[in-house]
Design an enzyme around this catalytic site. Structure first.
Site, short mmCIF file in Angstrom:
data_model
loop_
_atom_site.label_atom_id
_atom_site.label_comp_id
_atom_site.label_asym_id
_atom_site.label_seq_id
_atom_site.Cartn_x
_atom_site.Cartn_y
_atom_site.Cartn_z
N HIS A 16 0.85 -1.20 0.00
CA HIS A 16 0.00 0.00 0.00
C HIS A 16 0.88 1.25 0.00
O HIS A 16 0.61 2.22 -0.70
CB HIS A 16 -0.90 0.02 1.25
CG HIS A 16 -1.85 -1.14 1.31
ND1 HIS A 16 -3.15 -1.03 1.73
CD2 HIS A 16 -1.70 -2.45 0.98
CE1 HIS A 16 -3.75 -2.21 1.66
NE2 HIS A 16 -2.88 -3.09 1.22
N HIS A 32 3.91 -13.77 -7.31
CA HIS A 32 2.62 -14.06 -6.65
C HIS A 32 1.51 -13.19 -7.24
O HIS A 32 0.37 -13.29 -6.83
CB HIS A 32 2.76 -13.82 -5.15
CG HIS A 32 2.80 -12.36 -4.77
ND1 HIS A 32 3.65 -11.46 -5.38
CD2 HIS A 32 2.09 -11.63 -3.87
CE1 HIS A 32 3.45 -10.26 -4.86
NE2 HIS A 32 2.53 -10.33 -3.94
N TRP A 70 -0.55 -6.65 -7.25
CA TRP A 70 -0.74 -5.69 -8.35
C TRP A 70 0.51 -4.83 -8.58
O TRP A 70 0.84 -4.49 -9.71
CB TRP A 70 -1.96 -4.81 -8.12
CG TRP A 70 -2.25 -3.93 -9.31
CD1 TRP A 70 -2.28 -2.58 -9.35
CD2 TRP A 70 -2.51 -4.36 -10.68
NE1 TRP A 70 -2.55 -2.12 -10.62
CE2 TRP A 70 -2.69 -3.19 -11.46
CE3 TRP A 70 -2.59 -5.60 -11.29
CZ2 TRP A 70 -2.96 -3.25 -12.83
CZ3 TRP A 70 -2.86 -5.65 -12.66
CH2 TRP A 70 -3.04 -4.49 -13.41
N SER A 89 3.72 -5.72 -8.14
CA SER A 89 4.68 -6.53 -8.89
C SER A 89 4.21 -6.73 -10.33
O SER A 89 5.00 -6.67 -11.28
CB SER A 89 4.86 -7.90 -8.23
OG SER A 89 5.49 -7.75 -6.98
N GLY A 120 -6.58 -13.40 -2.63
CA GLY A 120 -7.06 -12.03 -2.90
C GLY A 120 -7.07 -11.72 -4.38
O GLY A 120 -7.42 -12.56 -5.23
N GLN A 178 -4.69 -11.48 -6.29
CA GLN A 178 -3.60 -12.13 -7.05
C GLN A 178 -4.14 -13.17 -8.04
O GLN A 178 -3.60 -13.31 -9.14
CB GLN A 178 -2.62 -12.78 -6.07
CG GLN A 178 -1.95 -11.76 -5.15
CD GLN A 178 -1.47 -12.36 -3.84
OE1 GLN A 178 -1.30 -13.58 -3.73
NE2 GLN A 178 -1.24 -11.53 -2.84
C1 UDX Z 1 -0.35 -6.56 -1.24
C2 UDX Z 1 -1.24 -7.73 -1.69
O1 UDX Z 1 -0.68 -8.95 -1.26
C3 UDX Z 1 -1.44 -7.73 -3.19
O2 UDX Z 1 -2.28 -8.80 -3.57
C4 UDX Z 1 -2.08 -6.42 -3.60
O3 UDX Z 1 -2.25 -6.38 -5.01
C5 UDX Z 1 -1.23 -5.25 -3.12
O4 UDX Z 1 -0.99 -5.35 -1.71
P1 UDX Z 1 2.24 -7.47 -1.73
O5 UDX Z 1 1.87 -8.87 -1.50
O6 UDX Z 1 3.20 -6.87 -0.83
O7 UDX Z 1 0.93 -6.53 -1.84
O8 UDX Z 1 2.80 -7.46 -3.25
P2 UDX Z 1 2.97 -6.35 -4.33
O9 UDX Z 1 1.67 -5.69 -4.67
O10 UDX Z 1 3.66 -6.98 -5.46
O11 UDX Z 1 3.90 -5.26 -3.66
C6 UDX Z 1 5.19 -5.55 -3.21
C7 UDX Z 1 6.07 -4.35 -3.42
O12 UDX Z 1 7.31 -4.57 -2.73
C8 UDX Z 1 6.41 -4.09 -4.88
O13 UDX Z 1 6.36 -2.71 -5.14
C9 UDX Z 1 7.83 -4.61 -5.03
O14 UDX Z 1 8.61 -3.90 -5.98
C10 UDX Z 1 8.39 -4.41 -3.62
N1 UDX Z 1 9.45 -5.40 -3.34
C11 UDX Z 1 9.12 -6.70 -3.03
C12 UDX Z 1 10.77 -5.01 -3.40
O15 UDX Z 1 11.08 -3.84 -3.69
N2 UDX Z 1 11.72 -5.94 -3.13
C13 UDX Z 1 11.45 -7.22 -2.81
O16 UDX Z 1 12.38 -8.00 -2.57
C14 UDX Z 1 10.09 -7.62 -2.76
#
Ligand code: UDX
Length: 474
Positions: A19, A364, A367, A369, A387, A389
């Protein structure tokens, strides 16, 4: 724009990485375009962010023609308070303390003659719209998932189409006039068999007071999700697509202002990628919240061993309060893959995905990623957990044509074997299918570059959003 008095905008983010990242990117874009922006989240998140990144609170950092200030509020809980584990109690607590903090901040700004012109929140903090409404301040929502997922929640909330229910758990859902989702492709927080339905309730809370927000911003873009953006507009929602936010060139100089909670234990990731040939490395990361069963981690490890590809794998230790065990890799795995593999606790993901050595991304499908990979032209092996994903995976594979389906979501409870991992890896990295994925990914990358360039649809929408705020005249 430079000589105008800046408008003051507050952004309030739920304290989760997925977020904070999109909200902070939006904060930087608004600042770069001349606004005085205040980014608010909890003190605990602030502490983690400050430990890793070069940020301070309460003092304004100039960005472009405007500025960005961080403010953090106390969640009122001890670090080891068990309420933090259950989303439900934690959300209620944040609402209680967050409302008071926000109201006080709004009053302080009025007293210092710098009134707040707009407040922006994300879907886990629906109460922010109520506070804005009480103080007669325009508010907007940054929807941090895809527009298709927004449509699913909207349709569910307004009972516009049939969704799986206790009596009919396996029915398909007609998302819009042209797209049908199978029962296991809808955001599973809306599924009667999901153990995360309480999160669906939290997000639906945002739809209850959607009318209080004058605009919904989405971190997506026209070319990618035109039909769904259009569908929302037909439902009288002022929806503005402004993504991919991270790629907007106006925030290039502010790249060092980041909200990471974790620091990589390895500073040589990019140097290591530099040693690898073009299109040769598989990047593996499951975002910041998903923890796969150990058995599944083993299968991925053996799939990597058997396929002989080079890889960069992010394996994070689980947060202490979750009481989960750290993943362990099979005996001898690290030694055997020493030359061609790297395992880290965190990576600079945007830089990694932009690196020419990348061949594909096992993701995974969060959104953020998904957006990062799509707009950097990287093909994906989709491995959703829950969710949105599972819905994103459907779109990446069947609609955007940039992915191969590897996993099906944790609700399916299906172990993906090492043979499947190997088969999909080889399919995504060599031969005709790999070429097709790469070509499609390249198309979305180019489209993303065009929409965020000056005059592109996302950049224009951002300007129009700022003009809307100014017209409201606070
Ligand atoms: C959460 C929910 O799980 C996801 O379903 C929803 O769409 C957004 O909120 P999250 O699981 O953390 O998100 O995944 P993601 O949305 O991909 O966000 C992760 C963020 O962390 C990305 O911006 C990614 O670039 C960053 N990240 C992750 C890094 O910078 N380095 C890493 O090693 C891992």
């Amino acid at each position: 724009m430079g000589s105008e008095t800046p408008i003051h905008i507050l952004l309030v983010s739920y304290p989760a990485q997925g977020h904070i990242n999109p909200l902070l990117r939006l904060a930087k874009c608004l600042a770069a375009k001349g606004s005085s922006v205040i980014f608010i989240t909890t003190e605990k998140a602030g502490k983690d962010m400050k430990a890793v990144n070069n940020i301070t609170d309460k003092s304004a950092t100039p960005i472009g023609e405007g500025s960005l200030t961080f403010e953090f509020f106390d969640d009122g809980l001890k670090d080891d308070d068990l309420i933090k584990i259950g989303f439900d109690g934690f959300s209620k607590q944040l609402e209680l303390v967050g409302k008071q903090f926000l109201s006080q901040m709004i009053k302080n700004h009025v007293e210092s003659n710098e009134p707040i012109s707009c407040i922006i929140n994300n879907p886990f903090f629906p109460w922010v719209c109520d506070v804005a409404y009480e103080h007669n301040i325009p508010s907007a929502l940054l929807w941090i998932q895809s527009t298709a997922v927004f449509t699913a929640y909207y349709n569910y909330f307004h009972k516009l189409v049939r969704f799986p229910s206790d009596s009919e758990p396996y029915i398909d859902v007609q998302l819009n006039s042209s797209l049908v989702l199978k029962h296991n492709e809808i955001p599973d927080f809306l599924h009667p068999l999901s153990k995360y339905q309480f999160l669906g309730e939290l997000i639906l809370g945002q739809f209850k007071n959607l009318s209080k927000a004058f605009c919904v911003l989405v971190d997506s873009y026209e070319e990618l999700e035109h039909d769904f953006i259009d569908y929302s507009s037909k439902n009288s929602i002022l929806m503005r697509s402004i993504g991919p936010l991270f790629k907007n060139p106006i925030i290039k100089d502010a790249n060092n202002i980041r909200g990471d909670f974790v620091k990589s234990d390895d500073c040589n990731i990019i140097e290591w990628l530099n040693t690898k040939p073009k299109d040769s490395v598989v990047y593996i990361s499951f975002g910041t919240l998903v923890y796969l069963p150990q058995e599944q981690v083993n299968e991925i490890a053996y799939g990597l061993l058997d396929s002989k590809v080079s890889f960069l794998w992010v394996i994070k230790p689980p947060p202490k309060e979750m009481g989960l065990k750290e993943h362990v890799l099979p005996n001898g795995f690290l030694e055997e893959t020493n030359e061609r593999g790297k395992v880290v606790k965190w990576s600079p993901q945007e830089e990694v995905l932009a690196h020419p050595s990348l061949a594909c991304f096992i993701t995974h499908c969060g959104w953020n990623s998904s957006m990062e990979a799509l707009s950097l032209g990287v093909p994906m092996l989709t491995f959703p957990a829950w969710g949105d994903q599972v819905t994103n995976a459907k779109f990446l594979v069947d609609v955007f044509g940039v992915g191969i389906r590897l996993g099906y979501g944790l609700m399916e409870n299906k172990l993906i074997t090492r043979d499947e991992v190997k088969r999909c890896l080889l399919e995504a990295t060599t031969g005709e299918k790999a070429e097709e994925l790469k070509k499609n990914a390249g198309k979305w990358k180019k489209a993303a570059e065009d929409v965020v360039a000056v005059g592109g649809s996302s950049d224009r929408n951002l300007d129009e959003f700022i003009e809307d705020i100014k017209k409201c005249g606070i």
